[in-house]
Design a protein around this motif. Sequence first.
Motif, PDB file in Angstrom:
ATOM      1  N   THR A  19       0.692  -1.050   0.064  1.00 53.55           N
ATOM      2  CA  THR A  19       0.394   0.124  -0.001  1.00 53.55           C
ATOM      3  C   THR A  19       0.790   0.964  -0.048  1.00 53.55           C
ATOM      4  O   THR A  19       1.232   2.206  -0.646  1.00 53.55           O
ATOM      5  N   ARG A  20       1.799   1.113   1.010  1.00 50.90           N
ATOM      6  CA  ARG A  20       3.173   2.074   0.947  1.00 50.90           C
ATOM      7  C   ARG A  20       3.695   2.237  -0.236  1.00 50.90           C
ATOM      8  O   ARG A  20       3.804   3.520  -1.061  1.00 50.90           O
ATOM      9  N   LEU A  21       4.111   1.310  -1.240  1.00 50.44           N
ATOM     10  CA  LEU A  21       4.862   1.047  -2.801  1.00 50.44           C
ATOM     11  C   LEU A  21       3.728   1.548  -2.993  1.00 50.44           C
ATOM     12  O   LEU A  21       3.923   2.635  -3.906  1.00 50.44           O
ATOM     13  N   LEU A  22       2.519   1.660  -3.399  1.00 54.02           N
ATOM     14  CA  LEU A  22       1.962   2.155  -4.525  1.00 54.02           C
ATOM     15  C   LEU A  22       0.996   3.417  -4.444  1.00 54.02           C
ATOM     16  O   LEU A  22       1.465   4.747  -4.851  1.00 54.02           O
ATOM     17  N   ALA A  23       1.004   3.555  -3.010  1.00 52.13           N
ATOM     18  CA  ALA A  23       1.148   5.630  -2.639  1.00 52.13           C
ATOM     19  C   ALA A  23       2.658   6.173  -3.356  1.00 52.13           C
ATOM     20  O   ALA A  23       1.875   7.727  -3.581  1.00 52.13           O
ATOM     21  N   ASP A  24       3.681   5.771  -2.754  1.00 45.95           N
ATOM     22  CA  ASP A  24       5.102   6.158  -3.715  1.00 45.95           C
ATOM     23  C   ASP A  24       5.014   6.594  -4.839  1.00 45.95           C
ATOM     24  O   ASP A  24       5.381   7.314  -4.971  1.00 45.95           O
ATOM     25  N   ARG A  25       4.294   5.323  -5.601  1.00 46.21           N
ATOM     26  CA  ARG A  25       4.474   6.082  -6.751  1.00 46.21           C
ATOM     27  C   ARG A  25       3.690   6.953  -7.367  1.00 46.21           C
ATOM     28  O   ARG A  25       3.883   8.075  -8.907  1.00 46.21           O
ATOM     29  N   LEU A  26       2.678   6.298  -6.817  1.00 47.80           N
ATOM     30  CA  LEU A  26       1.425   7.972  -7.300  1.00 47.80           C
ATOM     31  C   LEU A  26       2.208   9.874  -7.063  1.00 47.80           C
ATOM     32  O   LEU A  26       1.649  10.242  -7.699  1.00 47.80           O
ATOM     33  N   THR A  27       2.847   9.478  -5.764  1.00 43.98           N
ATOM     34  CA  THR A  27       3.027  10.711  -4.879  1.00 43.98           C
ATOM     35  C   THR A  27       4.175  11.565  -6.251  1.00 43.98           C
ATOM     36  O   THR A  27       4.234  12.269  -6.448  1.00 43.98           O
ATOM     37  N   GLY A  28       4.729  10.283  -7.112  1.00 40.69           N
ATOM     38  CA  GLY A  28       5.785  10.354  -7.034  1.00 40.69           C
ATOM     39  C   GLY A  28       5.523  10.763  -8.692  1.00 40.69           C
ATOM     40  O   GLY A  28       6.310  11.571  -9.554  1.00 40.69           O
ATOM     41  N   SER A  29       4.541  10.314  -9.402  1.00 39.76           N
ATOM     42  CA  SER A  29       3.780  10.729 -10.743  1.00 39.76           C
ATOM     43  C   SER A  29       3.167  12.101 -10.775  1.00 39.76           C
ATOM     44  O   SER A  29       3.450  13.480 -11.631  1.00 39.76           O
ATOM     45  N   ALA A  30       2.520  12.104  -9.064  1.00 44.00           N
ATOM     46  CA  ALA A  30       1.371  13.675  -9.335  1.00 44.00           C
ATOM     47  C   ALA A  30       3.187  15.114  -9.189  1.00 44.00           C
ATOM     48  O   ALA A  30       3.151  15.974  -9.630  1.00 44.00           O
ATOM     49  N   THR A  31       4.311  14.672  -7.964  1.00 36.68           N
ATOM     50  CA  THR A  31       5.077  15.625  -8.231  1.00 36.68           C
ATOM     51  C   THR A  31       6.129  16.073  -9.388  1.00 36.68           C
ATOM     52  O   THR A  31       6.110  16.961  -9.546  1.00 36.68           O
ATOM     53  N   ARG A  32       6.068  14.915 -10.311  1.00 36.41           N
ATOM     54  CA  ARG A  32       6.968  15.106 -11.765  1.00 36.41           C
ATOM     55  C   ARG A  32       6.053  15.567 -12.456  1.00 36.41           C
ATOM     56  O   ARG A  32       6.225  16.720 -12.965  1.00 36.41           O
ATOM     57  N   GLN A  33       4.426  15.699 -12.249  1.00 34.53           N
ATOM     58  CA  GLN A  33       3.729  16.703 -13.085  1.00 34.53           C
ATOM     59  C   GLN A  33       4.066  18.296 -12.263  1.00 34.53           C
ATOM     60  O   GLN A  33       3.507  19.359 -13.440  1.00 34.53           O
ATOM     61  N   LEU A  34       3.880  18.284 -11.264  1.00 38.59           N
ATOM     62  CA  LEU A  34       3.976  19.384 -10.858  1.00 38.59           C
ATOM     63  C   LEU A  34       5.029  20.190 -11.180  1.00 38.59           C
ATOM     64  O   LEU A  34       5.467  21.670 -10.676  1.00 38.59           O
ATOM     65  N   THR A  35       6.654  19.603 -10.814  1.00 39.46           N
ATOM     66  CA  THR A  35       7.964  19.710 -11.529  1.00 39.46           C
ATOM     67  C   THR A  35       7.305  20.368 -12.992  1.00 39.46           C
ATOM     68  O   THR A  35       8.348  21.221 -13.287  1.00 39.46           O
ATOM     69  N   ALA A  36       7.109  19.699 -13.655  1.00 40.98           N
ATOM     70  CA  ALA A  36       7.268  20.114 -14.854  1.00 40.98           C
ATOM     71  C   ALA A  36       6.664  21.025 -15.752  1.00 40.98           C
ATOM     72  O   ALA A  36       7.060  21.564 -16.410  1.00 40.98           O
ATOM     73  N   ARG A  37       5.684  21.337 -14.731  1.00 40.27           N
ATOM     74  CA  ARG A  37       4.271  22.434 -15.073  1.00 40.27           C
ATOM     75  C   ARG A  37       5.218  24.171 -14.160  1.00 40.27           C
ATOM     76  O   ARG A  37       4.419  24.730 -13.673  1.00 40.27           O
ATOM     77  N   GLN A  38       6.371  23.679 -13.256  1.00 38.94           N
ATOM     78  CA  GLN A  38       6.866  24.761 -12.493  1.00 38.94           C
ATOM     79  C   GLN A  38       6.286  25.570 -11.198  1.00 38.94           C
ATOM     80  O   GLN A  38       5.718  26.698 -11.227  1.00 38.94           O
ATOM     81  N   LEU A  39       4.794  24.453 -11.135  1.00 38.20           N
ATOM     82  CA  LEU A  39       4.141  24.757 -10.347  1.00 38.20           C
ATOM     83  C   LEU A  39       5.289  24.505  -8.453  1.00 38.20           C
ATOM     84  O   LEU A  39       5.808  23.132  -8.471  1.00 38.20           O
ATOM     85  N   ALA A  40       5.047  25.696  -8.123  1.00 44.52           N
ATOM     86  CA  ALA A  40       5.915  25.498  -5.809  1.00 44.52           C
ATOM     87  C   ALA A  40       4.288  24.466  -4.958  1.00 44.52           C
ATOM     88  O   ALA A  40       3.513  24.335  -5.554  1.00 44.52           O
ATOM     89  N   PHE A  41       4.943  23.901  -4.878  1.00 43.46           N
ATOM     90  CA  PHE A  41       4.425  22.309  -4.079  1.00 43.46           C
ATOM     91  C   PHE A  41       4.836  22.329  -2.266  1.00 43.46           C
ATOM     92  O   PHE A  41       6.453  22.470  -2.333  1.00 43.46           O
ATOM     93  N   ARG A  42       4.756  21.541  -1.600  1.00 45.25           N
ATOM     94  CA  ARG A  42       4.780  20.772  -0.633  1.00 45.25           C
ATOM     95  C   ARG A  42       4.411  19.536  -0.390  1.00 45.25           C
ATOM     96  O   ARG A  42       2.619  19.408  -1.182  1.00 45.25           O
ATOM     97  N   ASP A  43       5.074  18.522  -0.129  1.00 42.11           N
ATOM     98  CA  ASP A  43       3.942  17.079  -0.776  1.00 42.11           C
ATOM     99  C   ASP A  43       4.448  17.038   1.241  1.00 42.11           C
ATOM    100  O   ASP A  43       5.454  16.938   1.864  1.00 42.11           O
ATOM    101  N   GLU A  44       3.380  15.584   1.246  1.00 37.66           N
ATOM    102  CA  GLU A  44       3.136  15.406   3.100  1.00 37.66           C
ATOM    103  C   GLU A  44       2.641  13.913   2.520  1.00 37.66           C
ATOM    104  O   GLU A  44       2.076  13.454   1.938  1.00 37.66           O
ATOM    105  N   VAL A  45       3.476  13.363   3.513  1.00 40.31           N
ATOM    106  CA  VAL A  45       2.666  11.557   3.697  1.00 40.31           C
ATOM    107  C   VAL A  45       2.477  11.014   5.132  1.00 40.31           C
ATOM    108  O   VAL A  45       2.930  11.311   5.796  1.00 40.31           O
ATOM    109  N   VAL A  46       1.032  10.662   5.083  1.00 40.27           N
ATOM    110  CA  VAL A  46       0.515  10.377   6.054  1.00 40.27           C
ATOM    111  C   VAL A  46      -0.196   9.139   6.743  1.00 40.27           C
ATOM    112  O   VAL A  46      -0.668   8.481   5.551  1.00 40.27           O
ATOM    113  N   GLU A  47       0.793   8.080   7.313  1.00 40.55           N
ATOM    114  CA  GLU A  47       0.559   6.906   7.731  1.00 40.55           C
ATOM    115  C   GLU A  47       0.058   6.653   8.807  1.00 40.55           C
ATOM    116  O   GLU A  47       0.322   6.593  10.133  1.00 40.55           O
TER     117      GLU A  47
END
Length: 211
Positions: A19-47
Motif C-alpha cells: 500500500t505504501r509502495l503504491l502511494a509512493d508511486r502515485l505521489t512520484g507521478s504527481a510531483t513530477r507533473q507539478l515540477t514539470a509545470r513549474q508549480l511550487a508545492f509541498r508534499d507530505e505523507v500521512v501513514e
Amino acid sequence: MRPLNLVTVTAGLSVPSSTRLLADRLTGSATRQLTARQLAFRDEVVELREHATAVAEHLVTGFPGPALGEALAAVAAADGLIVVTPVFAASYSGLFKSFFDVLEPDSLRATPVLIAATGGTPRHSLVLEHALRPLFAYLGAIVVPTAVYAATSDWGAAGEAGSEELARRFDRAGRELVDLMGTHGAAERPADPYEEPVPFEQQLAAVRGGS
C-alpha cells in the motif's frame, strides 16, 4: 501564490507495505507533473498505522492527540489528496474509514482526490468504484477519473510496476490530479491571514497615522 499542498494518506499496516509502495508511486507521478509545470508545492505523507491508537481514542473521546491533530489538519489543508487503502473484506480497511470519520465535516469539499487500493487478487479491483468513489463523493471531494488498483501480481522486481498498463495509469492519474489542483487549488482557496501576519509595530503605526 502560496505553494500547493499535496498530501498522501496511506493505510498499509505492514512494513514494508504494498500500500505504501503504491502511494509512493502515485505521489512520484504527481510531483513530477507539478515540477514539470513549474508549480511550487509541498508534499507530505500521512501513514495511518502510526495514528491507529489515536484514531480509536478520538472516536470515543471526540478529541485527537497532537500528532493525529496535525495529520487531520494537513489533510484538511490539502490542495490535492492521494488516498490508498488495502482491501479488507471487499472494502476499504477499518483504519482508513475511521480516519476519515474523525475528519471535520466539509474538510474535503472541492478537494481533488486520487483514489487507489491494493489487494492480493485482481478480483477486488471494483472496490474503487463501489466503496472509495462513493465515500469521497459523499465527503464533497472531486474524485479524479482514473483510479488505481494494484494486486500483488502487478508488482515486478524491486517494487516496480510489472505492466506497462499499470505504469500508464500512474502517469494518467497523477496528471489528472494535478490538472484539478490547478483548477481548484491555491488560486481558489483563501489565503490564511495568519500565515504571514503583519508585525504589531506596523499595525500600531497604521493606527497612529489614521488618528
